[in-house]
Design a protein around this motif. Structure first.
Motif, PDB file in Angstrom:
ATOM      1  N   ALA A   1       4.229   3.354   6.510  1.00 44.12           N
ATOM      2  CA  ALA A   1       3.483   2.270   7.147  1.00 44.12           C
ATOM      3  C   ALA A   1       4.371   1.483   8.104  1.00 44.12           C
ATOM      4  O   ALA A   1       3.952   1.103   9.211  1.00 44.12           O
ATOM      5  CB  ALA A   1       2.894   1.346   6.078  1.00 44.12           C
TER       6      ALA A   1
ATOM      7  N   HIS B   1       6.762   5.328   0.453  1.00 41.95           N
ATOM      8  CA  HIS B   1       5.386   5.086   0.907  1.00 41.95           C
ATOM      9  C   HIS B   1       5.342   3.954   1.932  1.00 41.95           C
ATOM     10  O   HIS B   1       4.622   4.043   2.939  1.00 41.95           O
ATOM     11  CB  HIS B   1       4.494   4.757  -0.281  1.00 41.95           C
ATOM     12  N   ALA B   2       6.096   2.883   1.664  1.00 38.33           N
ATOM     13  CA  ALA B   2       6.103   1.765   2.610  1.00 38.33           C
ATOM     14  C   ALA B   2       6.767   2.146   3.921  1.00 38.33           C
ATOM     15  O   ALA B   2       6.440   1.588   4.989  1.00 38.33           O
ATOM     16  CB  ALA B   2       6.844   0.567   1.979  1.00 38.33           C
TER      17      ALA B   2
ATOM     18  N   THR C   1       4.948   3.413  11.255  1.00 38.23           N
ATOM     19  CA  THR C   1       3.748   3.346  12.095  1.00 38.23           C
ATOM     20  C   THR C   1       3.660   2.003  12.819  1.00 38.23           C
ATOM     21  O   THR C   1       3.336   1.925  14.020  1.00 38.23           O
ATOM     22  CB  THR C   1       2.495   3.565  11.228  1.00 38.23           C
TER      23      THR C   1
END
Length: 1007
Positions: free
Chosen positions: A606, A602-603, A609
């Motif tokens: 981010a 999940h990290a 991005t």
């Protein structure tokens, strides 16, 4: 027909390509198709039907076949490989679907397609790609349509369960879809159509005859009776006369009409002669009265004309003056137009002079035309001055804006150069973080699989514990069942021994002295045996049933204990000695590691991005710096060029002002003022020329007018205008003068006629009395003519209709007899005739024979599935309340010997009966289709209602269907079937669509 292979793609719930090797899974003859509800088990059967017939059974639409899970560009397709009639065929078929457009948005329609191939010695060869040709080949080799195929090969249990309990009429509709009884239905329809058409024709013939008779009655009724006597039809109208008496009545009416016509003709001749004499006398009297009236009118008109003579002469004089004035009307109008033109030209000159003065360009004594030419010569100079003035102003403003813009760009370039090093350093930091998180997150898939494996092992531990608990609970039941069976067996053995002992007493009771003993042959019987507690055969039978029940109960418990023990051993072998605590600890560790890996994943999104955002920012700053540098260089060059253009424009302005200084507009750079002054001078010069021309035309027009007035006899222009009259007034005067003269001539001519003179001298005739006499004679003629015409019309109508009516009477009688025979035959064939006590149609009678055959074929399977208890029977008992009969179905319970309604069967019994009925129907339809060998059958659902014994019996029947190499597919989600049928097609479902796997002989997974 033997199915070898089925391939499905983007069809139903199957998004991806799935392949079912039927040859592999059906190697044992019987195979199971199972999966959760909605996974697509029935869609596989639909795919077989779609490949063969381009359609699916039931209410599902062909337009909804494509999978909603499939990618937009994936082609929906079904491939079926089968052997039919000795031919190895492969059908590849795709339904209509919509794919994304290659250019632009939206979708485009893709037509349905089909490819039929046949395998020969050289391999697969294409046979056809046309839908109609493929349909013909399928129908030729299979000999049945989609409805029959889906009922014979697919065996949908729900449909046959409904068939088992249906009413005879509903059962008839189902049988009609399965058996070809078209020829008998056509006979029924032909007879019904003949009955309807015959009845309509008979009614039409009767109505036509009645219509003609009614018309004839109307004509005969319009004939008045002679001298108040009776009418032509004293009894009744012809329409009310029976058909068989009509010819006689028509002859009577014809004779009466002939006699009446002769009498009416004589009366009509006499009346017409009297009318002609009265008419001649009246005409002569009217002529005399007309001449007398004309003479009196002529005298009165002449007297009136004499009284208006003076007015007539005045009108004639005014008309003559108006005619002379009309000759100069054009000259008067021309003079008026010339005066108006001169006045308008003078007004235009004054107006334009005011405009020139207002512009400050007073010409003074100089010619206006010369000033206008001077201004025109300087038009180009004035326009150039205007352009150079605007250009100079715009260049100065642009130079100022360019200098301000350059200062702003320089400030932005300095800012970009200062921020670029920090942005590049941030990109390196973010890339390092992404690499770290990517490595940690890559382990998430493997860790998830490990978590699922540990969860499965933990579930196995729980099932082992539950099964052990159930085994412990079953031990007392097992011991009790064994003890119960031992006790029942001991009681049975005791009864059997007592029965043996009692048999001697029974033999002794039948002995008498002198009769030989059937055992030893002695004639004397001194010590005959006596039974203290006799046992009958009924007692033994009851005890045997009790023992059988105890043995069955023990078998049930032993089977359950054996199955649980086997399940425990299987699961323990899978666990490989691991305990519950070990499995739980491993599961906790796997879950913790998986959670950390998922968090890293999940990290990672981010961080990726953020890395992309920082790279974008660094690239933007570098690009902005380079762009600003290039822009500043180009801007500096342009500013130098603009400064040079400003100096050149100022030089042109100075030269232009000098050349324009002597212009009539006063000089200066204003091009619009120059244009207005030049146009005003041109307009004023043109107005002076127009005024001079108007004065010349007025002088010439007045000279022509004087000559025309003198020639017409007028002294002045005013006298001619006074004599003029409007056209309408002149026409009115002319009409009045001519009418006066015409009336005097006409009246004088009328008085000069000899007939008028004679009529004025004689006495006035009595016209009223003569007209009354003519009217009386005319009424007499009309009455006689009307009577004669009515009789003649009636005679003509009767003469024309009589042969037609007589022929129609004969035709109606013949048609009525034929219709009675057709109606009786059609009613009998349609099941509504009085002789058809069962109310059976002809087609129902044929279907009853088919149903009887189906029941016989079904009982061959039902005898095995139901342990010989039930038999299906066709019955043609009459239905209640007059309903149609002949297609009844009941079940015979051989334990009780009584037949009862099929609705009384339990759920499991209904399933076995409907399955046997489905198989019987399949056999019957197959025989009627030419004995086609169906190498592959599918049975869809219904097994969940069976107990273990019934399920075993049903599977025994299905095993029997495998004879001759036939493959039988069972479609069900019943869990027990997975352990009983090792060959399986497993259908799974998920969010992205369903999938298929094949287990050929493998042990089914534990539940």
């Amino acid at each position: 027909m033997r199915i070898h292979r089925l391939e499905v793609q983007a069809f139903g719930p199957f998004a991806e390509r799935v392949v079912v090797d039927v040859d592999e899974v059906s190697a044992g003859g019987l195979f199971l198709v199972h999966g959760p509800t909605g996974s697509g088990k029935t869609s596989l059967l639909d795919a077989v039907c779609f490949a063969l017939y381009a359609d699916v059974p039931g209410a599902r639409r062909k337009q909804a076949l494509r999978s909603d899970h499939a990618a937009p560009e994936t082609v929906p397709q079904v491939v079926l490989e089968a052997t039919v009639g000795g031919r190895r065929l492969r059908i590849t078929r795709s339904p209509e679907w919509y794919r994304p457009k290659k250019r632009g948005g939206g979708t485009t329609r893709v037509q349905p397609s089909v490819v039929l191939e046949e395998r020969g010695a050289a391999g697969w060869a294409a046979v056809s790609t046309r839908h109609d040709e493929v349909a013909d080949v399928v129908l030729d080799v299979l000999g049945m349509g989609l409805r029959q195929f889906s009922s014979v090969v697919m065996l949908p249990q729900g449909d046959f369960a409904a068939f088992l309990r249906a009413t005879p009429e509903d059962r008839r509709e189902i049988l009609e879809r399965l058996f070809d009884i078209g020829v008998y239905s056509d006979v029924e329809q032909w007879l019904a159509d003949a009955r309807r058409d015959g009845a309509a024709a008979l009614d039409g013939a009767r109505l036509g005859l009645q219509g003609e008779l009614a018309r004839l009655d109307d004509v005969l009724g319009a004939v008045a009776p002679p001298s108040g006597g009776p009418a032509l039809e004293p009894e009744s109208t012809l329409a009310e006369t029976p058909v068989e008496r009509l010819p006689e009545r028509l002859a009577e009416v014809a004779a009466s009409l002939t006699e009446r016509l002769t009498v009416s003709m004589t009366a009509l001749d006499a009346a017409e002669t009297a009318e002609a004499a009265a008419a001649r006398t009246l005409a002569e009297a009217r002529a005399t009265a007309d001449h007398r009236r004309r003479g009196e009118q002529a005298r009165a008109r002449l007297a009136e004309l004499d009284r208006t003579g003076e007015q007539h002469r005045d009108r004639a004089a005014a008309l003559a003056a108006a005619d002379r004035a009309a000759g100069v009307r054009g000259h008067l109008a021309a003079a008026a137009r010339a005066r108006a033109e001169l006045q308008a030209a003078a007004h235009e000159v004054g107006t334009l002079e005011q405009v020139v003065h207002a512009l400050g360009a007073d010409p003074g004594t100089a010619p206006v035309a010369e000033l206008a030419r001077q201004a025109q010569a300087l038009d180009d100079v004035s326009a150039a001055l205007q352009r150079d003035t605007v250009t100079a102003r715009e260049l100065r403003a642009g130079l100022e804006r360019g200098e301000d813009h350059r200062a702003g760009l320089e400030a932005r370039r300095v800012e970009a150069d200062a921020a670029l090093p920090a942005a590049r350093e941030a990109v390196e930091v973010a890339a390092t973080e992404v690499d770290r998180l990517s490595a940690d997150g890559a382990r998430a898939v493997d860790l998830a699989a490990a978590v699922r494996e540990h969860e499965r092992r933990l579930a196995l531990c729980e099932r082992v514990e539950a099964d052990r608990a159930r085994l412990a609970a079953l031990e007392p039941r097992l011991l009790a069942a064994r003890d119960d069976l031992s006790g029942r067996l001991a009681a049975l053995i005791d009864l059997q021994q007592r029965r043996l002992d009692g048999m001697a007493a029974e033999l002794a009771a039948a002995l008498s002295d002198g009769d030989p003993c059937p055992v030893c042959g002695a004639l004397e019987h001194p010590a005959a045996a006596v039974a203290a507690d006799p046992v009958t055969t009924e007692h033994l039978a009851e005890a045997e049933q009790v023992v059988a029940a105890a043995r069955s109960a023990l078998s049930v418990v032993e089977v359950e204990v054996g199955e649980l023990g086997a399940a425990v051993r299987t699961r323990e072998s899978v666990l490989d000695g691991a305990g519950r605590d070990d499995v739980e600890a491993a599961l906790v560790a796997a879950r913790t590691a998986h959670t950390e890996a998922v968090a890293a994943g999940h990290a990672l999104a981010a961080a990726t991005t953020a890395l992309q955002r920082r790279r974008t920012e660094a690239e933007r700053l570098a690009g902005e710096y380079e762009s600003l540098t290039g822009t500043l260089s180009a801007l500096d060059e342009r500013l130098v060029e603009v400064a040079a253009e400003v100096e050149a424009t100022a030089a042109r302005l100075s030269a232009g002002l000098g050349a324009h200084a002597g212009c009539p507009c006063g000089g200066g750079p204003d091009a619009q003022r120059h244009t207005r002054v030049r146009q005003a001078l041109l307009d004023l010069a043109a107005a002076h020329d127009a005024a001079d021309a108007a004065q010349s035309r007025l002088t010439a027009t007045l000279d022509d007018l004087g000559s025309a007035l003198a020639e017409a006899g007028f002294d002045t222009e005013a006298g001619a205008e006074a004599a003029l009259l409007p056209v309408a007034e002149a026409d009115r005067l002319r009409d009045a003068v001519l009418a006066h003269e015409r009336d005097r001539t006409t009246a004088s001519a009328a008085l000069a006629e000899a007939e008028v003179t004679a009529a004025l001298a004689a006495e006035p005739p009595a016209i009223g009395d003569l007209e009354a006499a003519v009217a009386v004679a005319r009424r007499t003629v009309l009455a006689a003519g009307s009577e004669h015409d009515a009789l003649r019309r009636a005679a003509r109508t009767l003469e024309r209709l009589r042969p037609v009516l007589e022929e129609a009477c004969a035709a109606v009688g013949e048609q009525a007899g034929r219709q009675a025979r057709i109606r009786e035959l059609a009613d009998t064939a349609g099941g509504i005739g009085p002789d058809n006590t069962l109310r059976m149609r002809l087609s129902s009678f044929v279907l009853a024979a088919r149903l009887e055959k189906v029941a016989i074929l079904a009982n061959e399977r039902l005898a095995v599935m139901g342990a010989g208890r039930y038999l299906l029977e066709h019955t043609d008992d009459r239905a209640a309340r007059g309903a149609r009969s002949g297609l009844g179905l009941r079940v015979l319970d051989q334990w009780t010997g009584r037949a009862r309604d099929t609705a009384s069967l339990s759920g499991g019994e209904s399933f076995m009966a409907s399955l046997a009925l489905a198989l019987g129907l399949a056999d019957a339809v197959r025989e009627e289709a030419g004995g086609l060998d169906l190498g592959t059958l599918f049975i869809d659902e219904g097994f969940g209602s069976l107990d273990d014994d019934s399920l075993e019996q049903v599977l025994t029947v299905l095993d029997g269907l495998r004879e001759g190499g036939r493959a039988v597919g069972v479609v069900s989600h019943v869990a027990d079937l997975r352990a009983r049928i090792p060959h399986q097609v497993v259908v799974t479902k998920g969010p992205s669509g369903s999938g298929v796997s094949v287990r050929a002989g493998a042990t089914a997974p534990a539940a």
